[in-house]
Enzyme design. Structure first.
Site, short mmCIF file in Angstrom:
data_model
loop_
_atom_site.label_atom_id
_atom_site.label_comp_id
_atom_site.label_asym_id
_atom_site.label_seq_id
_atom_site.Cartn_x
_atom_site.Cartn_y
_atom_site.Cartn_z
N PHE A 187 71.56 5.73 -46.97
CA PHE A 187 72.36 5.14 -48.05
C PHE A 187 73.43 4.19 -47.51
CE2 PHE A 187 71.49 9.07 -50.98
CZ PHE A 187 70.15 8.70 -51.04
N GLU A 208 66.73 7.32 -30.28
CA GLU A 208 66.97 6.01 -29.69
C GLU A 208 67.54 6.12 -28.27
OE1 GLU A 208 67.83 3.20 -33.46
OE2 GLU A 208 69.50 4.50 -32.92
C1 ACM Z 1 68.87 7.08 -36.28
O1 ACM Z 1 68.94 6.35 -37.28
N1 ACM Z 1 69.06 6.59 -35.07
C2 ACM Z 1 68.59 8.50 -36.39
#
Ligand code: ACM
EC number: 3.2.1.52
Length: 520
Positions: A395, A304
């Site tokens: 989770f 991201e």
């Molecule tokens: C992630 O959930 N940004 C790896």
């Protein structure tokens, strides 16, 4: 005579129940062949709190630990276990296999053995069995995010113990993110002086913070190693770095801008710069990480990462041109490539999150986190893969839509059945399936402020993941039956199987200390 039920979780490869039972008592002693002393000591340490038994090591002990390197079919983690009324023989090709067998012995004993306090009036018997057990996947783990909510080293030790009980062998510690930096770095002391404290969490008005000392981290590495668990550290870059930028604005793309350690969560637009100073920073941090963590794998994030800041800055655009890249959006792959090369030169293996459309060098082992299909694409590109698709392994989503559920990552629940049904490389061609090292659970902690929240979310779904990673697939009724017994073990360990109680509004680092693990 009714068949003896031996509800091990994860299920062993082969189990034969024979007649009779063995009892641990005041006269029981351990016989440790050379190279197995530490394993014998671990069994003694694990059984002592509940049983109070001394279990000394003697030359004629009834419980024998043996190593035979010629047993190559057992691999590094497989083991054999024979229990008769008079003796126990645990054998393996490598001490790591013996450590897995120790966890099987704990599960064969009455569940009270798992209580962390003396239990009187219990006969410490286990059924006679012959077990041969070899894991399906080499990578079986859990990621714990200590960046969004810090957890003290004492809790991480407990979490490692819980992983080991389930024959999970990897704890991936997510040590840095926008909301907190937990790893001390001598050359950049403000990372933990400034970057380890968040003023609040999404408007709750409660400051939160904490960081580890180097000796705490080394202690965790040793504690994990004694249980056959590897600690894989993650330093997230070049995105998810707001805590670092709050401490050192010059590492970003605008040295005059002041950022806070993020009080929100999501994807921050502020990322590391692509200048030499930022790369030097990463190398210095990673040198210290490698000094602390002997893990062959070092995780450097890569997830991201918006490239808008690079596109907007002439220095970054010049860097892209100088490196012969088609545009600033390619700087992400370039950056990860530089960092990956650095790790490889020092004999480590780079690990990164994998997203469709993001290119990481093939030297990276990747965790495809969005969809399982990304995992197949990554494997076909030649990456080794640890499967982490969010709809089966995240989770921090609720397990059910019940109104009793505490706050969770927004999104549809992920039920235990979905985790149990997940197959890391279902229907893949053999070459691609051969690239899969295994799988791991993700416990992002923006919505998991305390150990009780972490464990409530982790269990029992982590049991299903451990079963997928260790055992050949078994039908749901078989798993559900063993899980019914296993819940009693979790209860004995104080794992909360009901939603955590509402807690007073205290700063999170004080709140942690009022959480106890006594069964509710
Ligand atoms: C992630 O959930 N940004 C790896």
């Amino acid at each position: 005579m009714p068949a003896v039920d031996v509800p091990l979780l994860p299920a062993p490869s082969q189990l034969v129940v024979t007649s009779g039972q063995f009892t641990f008592d005041e006269r029981t002693s351990l016989k440790a062949a050379p190279g197995t002393e530490a394993v014998a000591a671990l069994l003694r340490e694990l059984l002592a709190p509940a049983t109070g038994l001394p279990l000394p090591t003697t030359a004629d002990g009834q419980v024998t630990f043996a190593l035979d390197p010629t047993l190559t079919a057992l691999g590094r983690e497989g083991y054999g276990l024979t229990v008769t009324p008079d003796a126990i023989l645990l054998y393996a090709a490598d001490p790591t296999g013996l450590l897995r067998g120790v966890q099987t012995l704990r599960q064969l004993l009455p569940s009270d053995v798992l209580a962390g306090r003396p239990v009187r009036g219990v006969a410490w018997t286990l059924p006679c069995v012959r077990i041969t057990d070899v894991p399906r996947y080499a990578w079986r783990g859990a990621m714990l995010d200590v960046a969004r909510h810090f957890q003290p080293a004492a809790y991480i030790r407990r979490f490692i113990d819980l992983l080991a009980l389930h024959k999970l062998n990897t704890l991936h510690l997510h040590l840095t993110d926008d909301q907190g930096w937990r790893m001390p770095v001598a050359a950049y002391s403000k990372l933990t002086e400034i970057g380890a404290r968040r003023a609040e969490t999404r408007g709750d008005g409660i400051p939160h913070g904490g960081s580890y000392t180097r000796s705490e981290l080394s202690g965790l590495v040793a504690h994990a190693a004694a249980r056959g668990v590897t600690l894989v550290p993650e330093i997230d870059m070049p995105g998810h770095v707001r805590a670092a930028l709050a401490a050192y604005p010059e590492l970003g793309n605008d040295p005059d801008r002041r950022l806070d350690v993020w009080t929100e969560w999501g994807v921050s637009d502020q990322v590391l710069g692509v200048h030499d100073q930022a790369l030097d920073f990463c190398r210095t941090v990673l040198d210290e990480v490698m000094d602390t963590f002997p893990s062959p794998y070092i995780h450097v994030g890569g997830d991201e990462c918006p490239t808008g800041e690079w596109a907007a800055r002439s220095e970054a655009r010049s860097r892209a041109r100088a490196e012969g890249l088609a545009g600033p959006e390619q700087l992400h792959g370039w950056f990860m490539g530089r960092v990956g090369e650095f790790l490889v030169r020092r004999g480590r293996k780079p690990l990164g999150w994998y997203e469709d459309g993001v290119t990481l060098p093939c030297s990276f082992t990747v965790l495809p986190w969005r969809d399982a299909a990304d995992g197949l694409a990554a494997a076909r590109r030649g990456h080794e893969v640890v499967m982490a698709p969010h709809r089966a392994t995240y989770f921090d989503y609720a397990e059910s839509a019940s109104r009793q559920e505490p706050p969770a990552q927004p999104g549809p629940p992920i039920g235990l059945d979905a985790v149990h049904a997940f197959r890391p490389a279902a229907d893949w061609e053999p070459e691609a399936a051969g690239q899969v090292l295994g799988t791991q659970a993700q416990l992002w902690t923006e919505y998991l402020p305390t150990p009780a929240h972490i464990e409530y979310r982790a269990f029992p779904r982590l049991c299903a993941l451990a079963e997928n990673a260790w055992s050949a697939p078994r039908p749901w009724p078989d798993f559900a039956h063993r899980l019914r017994h296993h819940r009693v073990r979790l209860h004995a360990l104080g794992v909360p199987l009901h939603p955590p109680r509402r807690e007073p509004r205290l700063p999170a680092f004080e709140r942690r200390h009022i959480v106890d693990f006594s069964p509710s």
